[in-house]
Write an enzyme that holds these catalytic residues in place. Sequence first.
Site, short mmCIF file in Angstrom:
data_model
loop_
_atom_site.label_atom_id
_atom_site.label_comp_id
_atom_site.label_asym_id
_atom_site.label_seq_id
_atom_site.Cartn_x
_atom_site.Cartn_y
_atom_site.Cartn_z
N ASP A 80 -3.76 1.49 -3.00
CA ASP A 80 -5.05 0.83 -2.78
C ASP A 80 -4.88 -0.69 -2.80
O ASP A 80 -3.88 -1.21 -3.30
CB ASP A 80 -6.04 1.23 -3.87
CG ASP A 80 -5.57 0.83 -5.26
OD1 ASP A 80 -4.43 1.17 -5.61
OD2 ASP A 80 -6.33 0.16 -5.99
N ASP A 114 0.22 -6.46 -2.44
CA ASP A 114 -0.14 -5.82 -3.70
C ASP A 114 -0.89 -4.55 -3.36
O ASP A 114 -2.09 -4.59 -3.11
CB ASP A 114 -1.00 -6.79 -4.52
CG ASP A 114 -1.47 -6.20 -5.83
OD1 ASP A 114 -0.98 -5.13 -6.20
OD2 ASP A 114 -2.33 -6.82 -6.47
N GLU A 148 -5.34 1.71 -8.48
CA GLU A 148 -4.81 0.83 -9.53
C GLU A 148 -5.71 -0.38 -9.71
O GLU A 148 -5.93 -0.85 -10.82
CB GLU A 148 -3.39 0.38 -9.17
CG GLU A 148 -2.66 -0.35 -10.29
CD GLU A 148 -2.91 -1.85 -10.35
OE1 GLU A 148 -2.52 -2.47 -11.34
OE2 GLU A 148 -3.50 -2.41 -9.40
ZN LIG Z 1 -0.92 -4.24 -7.88
#
Ligand SMILES: [Zn+2]
Length: 376
Positions: A80, A114, A148
């Site tokens: 995610d 990320d 997350e």
């Molecule tokens: Zn992360």
Amino acid sequence: MTVTERFLKYVSIDTPADPYSGTHPSSSCQFNLGNFLADELKSLGLHDVSIDDKCYVYGFLPATSGLEDADNIGFIAHMDTAPAAPGIGVKASVQMQDGIEVVATDKTTLLGADDKAGVAEIVTMLEYFVEHPDEPHRGIAVAFTPDEEIGEGADNFDLSKLNAKVAYTVDGGPLDELNYETFNAAGGVVTVNGYNVHPGEAKGKMRNAVLMAADFIQAFPFEESPATTEGYEGYYHVGDVRANESKAEIEFIVRDFFTDSFNARKKFVSDLVDKMNEKYGAGTFVLDMKDSYYNMREKLESHMYLIEKATEALRQVGYDAKSVPIRGGTDGSRLSFMGLPCPNLPAGGQEMHSVNEFVPVKALIDMVEVLKILSR
Ligand SMILES: [Zn+2]
């Protein structure tokens, strides 16, 4: 496929988490990447590949002959992206920035390094070992997780499906940092019960919850707030107040790296509530405080070889990596307390959670080498 090509493919599949949906995964779009990855792991020939109804992807690459008895190693990354920045319609490309080659977007969305950088590095490492069967490696277990970014990545993690007793999350920033320390975290709500009458006739009657809440909030030491602390310093933080004369609700969190001072901070809050009740009357202040996660250092102290191996692997690839405390939590801190010691490796991204997010191409390539070394 190069790690950069693979990364560009993953970021083209939008996966913003949704903090308000209450579903698992929080956004169904995460299945688009989850299913893609499960198919990719199957086509690489991994064993026991699965994706469950909560969008957790697992797979396993058995050890090469001679290393069957070595401990398996796990690698985990999240699929995610952060809901805090626009994450739909990501258009990324390889660009030159300040003289280095990076992957970045057109600045209208975040990139998703990320943590898709971590996912791409792990899958590219697996592909390398599949294509080079003569290269020795131990058993490699992988998992790709949803949500997350909204703190739920460990919630539905099934440790029985990860064929390893230790793992790394690959979810950090630049390659000169790794992490095995996180905050201890608690938080909650203080409810203030007031009494309201018309202000014109209030003398000796009104008990204004707004003012009582202000009195409580003022008692927190300003020099121990997020805006005045760094490094290993802990803090108190009031993040939201909803208040009128009858009732106030104060949302707060407490963060500290060390168990003793973490407990002292929680005691400070409950003592303060007691003090307020002495001042304003029993039952005026009601405290609801819960622990949310703990410093994974406690669980990693008996597995420090994981940090030493990672530092050495990064050094071999040219990085003098320092261990940096995370002023927050990671899925690894939750997983460590669920029984899977799990420090955090860098993935290479920078300016994360922003439209300026980027990852140097060299960082992607170098992290694949680091993961290969850690798998030997
Ligand atoms: Zn992360």
